[in-house]
Design a protein around this motif. Structure first.
Motif, PDB file in Angstrom:
ATOM      1  N   ILE A 301      61.408 -52.060  68.180  1.00 38.32           N
ATOM      2  CA  ILE A 301      61.285 -52.430  66.774  1.00 38.32           C
ATOM      3  C   ILE A 301      61.346 -51.181  65.912  1.00 38.32           C
ATOM      4  O   ILE A 301      60.669 -50.178  66.197  1.00 38.32           O
ATOM      5  N   VAL A 302      62.157 -51.209  64.857  1.00 37.84           N
ATOM      6  CA  VAL A 302      62.205 -50.100  63.912  1.00 37.84           C
ATOM      7  C   VAL A 302      61.774 -50.601  62.542  1.00 37.84           C
ATOM      8  O   VAL A 302      62.023 -51.754  62.171  1.00 37.84           O
ATOM      9  N   GLY A 303      61.099 -49.743  61.787  1.00 36.78           N
ATOM     10  CA  GLY A 303      60.636 -50.123  60.460  1.00 36.78           C
ATOM     11  C   GLY A 303      60.356 -48.901  59.607  1.00 36.78           C
ATOM     12  O   GLY A 303      60.298 -47.773  60.105  1.00 36.78           O
ATOM     13  N   ILE A 304      60.189 -49.117  58.305  1.00 41.63           N
ATOM     14  CA  ILE A 304      59.831 -48.056  57.368  1.00 41.63           C
ATOM     15  C   ILE A 304      58.660 -48.548  56.532  1.00 41.63           C
ATOM     16  O   ILE A 304      58.742 -49.608  55.893  1.00 41.63           O
ATOM     17  N   LEU A 305      57.553 -47.808  56.528  1.00 42.95           N
ATOM     18  CA  LEU A 305      56.344 -48.174  55.801  1.00 42.95           C
ATOM     19  C   LEU A 305      56.166 -47.271  54.583  1.00 42.95           C
ATOM     20  O   LEU A 305      56.548 -46.095  54.599  1.00 42.95           O
ATOM     21  N   ASP A 306      55.570 -47.826  53.537  1.00 50.07           N
ATOM     22  CA  ASP A 306      55.237 -47.058  52.340  1.00 50.07           C
ATOM     23  C   ASP A 306      53.939 -46.303  52.619  1.00 50.07           C
ATOM     24  O   ASP A 306      52.889 -46.904  52.861  1.00 50.07           O
ATOM     25  N   ASN A 307      54.012 -44.982  52.600  1.00 53.62           N
ATOM     26  CA  ASN A 307      52.851 -44.149  52.936  1.00 53.62           C
ATOM     27  C   ASN A 307      52.529 -43.198  51.783  1.00 53.62           C
ATOM     28  O   ASN A 307      52.538 -41.978  51.929  1.00 53.62           O
TER      29      ASN A 307
END
Length: 383
Positions: A301-307
């Motif tokens: 699984i690949v994803g991009i989170l707001d950090n």
């Protein structure tokens, strides 16, 4: 120390004559001046226009090995010749300068190299009263340690330069002299596999092919890491982080298919960041690492989170995972903590860390909360 010398010069300007300093200062002022001079680590001397030494501190005597009972009220040049000349490595040069001291109207300085290894820096200051030179103050400061440190640093810089030259040569050897023969082996093995039908021979050729492929991967990774370590900064532009992840996914499509691994892409929308196109190499290595350590018929699984002010890019696998005690080391070169059924160089994650370091971001690994496996992540600053 400079303020002390300045104070001494001012005092001399106000009260000194060609008589002994003690005769021109009150006893209290004289002893105060004496205490000030003895409190410094610099050697201090004063001599008048005739070159006669009028005042010295004990540090001055120590530097030149002048006995305590020696008469200091003698000609400065005579005292230097008697006590100091034989101690210096460059006596003729210094003596020629000292002969000009009594007539000098300007500040002067030079370095004294002693035969016993000591190094001193001297500064000469004319004492002027109403436009008339009344004498000179000369200070001597021990700079032996400073010079030794400078010399050591210069030698280190030369060694570092030689080391970099050797590293560059080694990189060229890796990139050309090793990669070319490995490429030839790859080509000939593929030809032989097409012509060979004996199962035993075919198995051996396949083993050669696998080993040669790993050799090529190692050479390419080592070459990439070496080039990255010589880069101090990158050129950044505004890009969509997700776009580079999609490019990496496409590049590794064959690897996913070969192990029947499903890629779940949770990246939606735009994620603008100031990054370099080399960031694709980060995602390629993270995905390749996930494929290597994932069992067949699993998923990644690949994803991009707001950090906050950064994007956190994650790659999640369902493999064996990484033990807590090993997590701090997985991004170090040649550190591969789980070697079960996987052969590699340990350079892939080191390349990831180096590129992210150049981006001013962070890297890490966590346990997969959905089951066994790991979540590898990197951060980059938002645009």
């Amino acid at each position: 120390m400079d303020s002390l010398i300045s104070s001494f010069k001012d005092r001399c300007n106000e009260e000194i004559s060609e008589h002994h300093i003690a005769e021109n200062l009150s006893n209290n002022n004289y002893f105060l001046l004496r205490n000030v001079l003895e409190s410094t680590d610099d050697g201090i001397s004063f001599f008048d226009n005739n070159g006669t030494i009028r005042l010295v501190n004990n540090k001055f005597r120590e530097i030149w090995n002048i006995p305590d009972d020696a008469d200091t009220e003698k000609n400065y040049i005579d005292a230097f010749v008697k006590y100091g000349l034989a101690q210096l490595k460059n006596p003729d040069h210094i003596l020629s300068k000292i002969r000009r001291f009594p007539r000098s109207a300007e500040n002067s300085s030079d370095v004294l190299y002693f035969k016993d290894g000591r190094i001193f820096e001297y500064h000469l200051f004319p004492v002027v009263t109403e436009g008339v030179i009344k004498g000179h103050v000369c200070s001597y400061r021990d700079i032996t340690r400073r010079k030794k440190a400078e010399s050591d640093f210069q030698e280190y810089a030369r060694e570092l330069e030689r080391s970099n030259e050797i590293k560059d040569l080694f990189t060229d050897i890796i990139r050309h002299d090793l990669l070319n023969p490995a490429g030839l082996v790859k080509g000939f093995v593929e030809i032989l596999l097409k012509r060979e039908f004996d199962p035993d021979t075919t198995e051996k050729l396949c083993a050669i092919k696998r080993s040669n492929r790993k050799l090529i991967e190692m050479i390419e990774s080592a070459s990439k890491l070496s080039r990255l370590e010589s880069i101090s900064e990158l050129e950044f532009r505004e890009f969509d982080v997700g776009g580079f992840m999609r490019m990496a996914v496409e590049a590794l499509h064959g690897q996913f298919e070969s192990k029947h691994i499903v890629l779940e892409n949770n990246i939606t929308g735009a994620h603008k960041a100031k990054i370099s196109p080399i960031i694709e190499e980060v995602f390629v290595n993270l995905l390749s690492n996930a494929v290597k350590y994932s069992p067949e018929n699993s998923k990644v699984i690949v994803g991009i989170l707001d950090n906050g002010d950064r994007w956190k890019v994650t790659v999640t696998d369902f493999g064996e995972g990484v033990a807590d005690e090993d997590k701090p080391y997985v991004f170090e070169r040649f550190k591969r903590v789980n070697k079960v059924a996987v052969k590699g160089t340990g350079l892939g994650l080191a390349i990831v860390k180096r590129i992210i370091d150049l981006h001013g971001g962070e890297v890490g690994v966590e346990d997969n909360s959905e089951g066994k496996g790991s979540v590898f992540w990197v951060t980059v600053k938002k645009a």
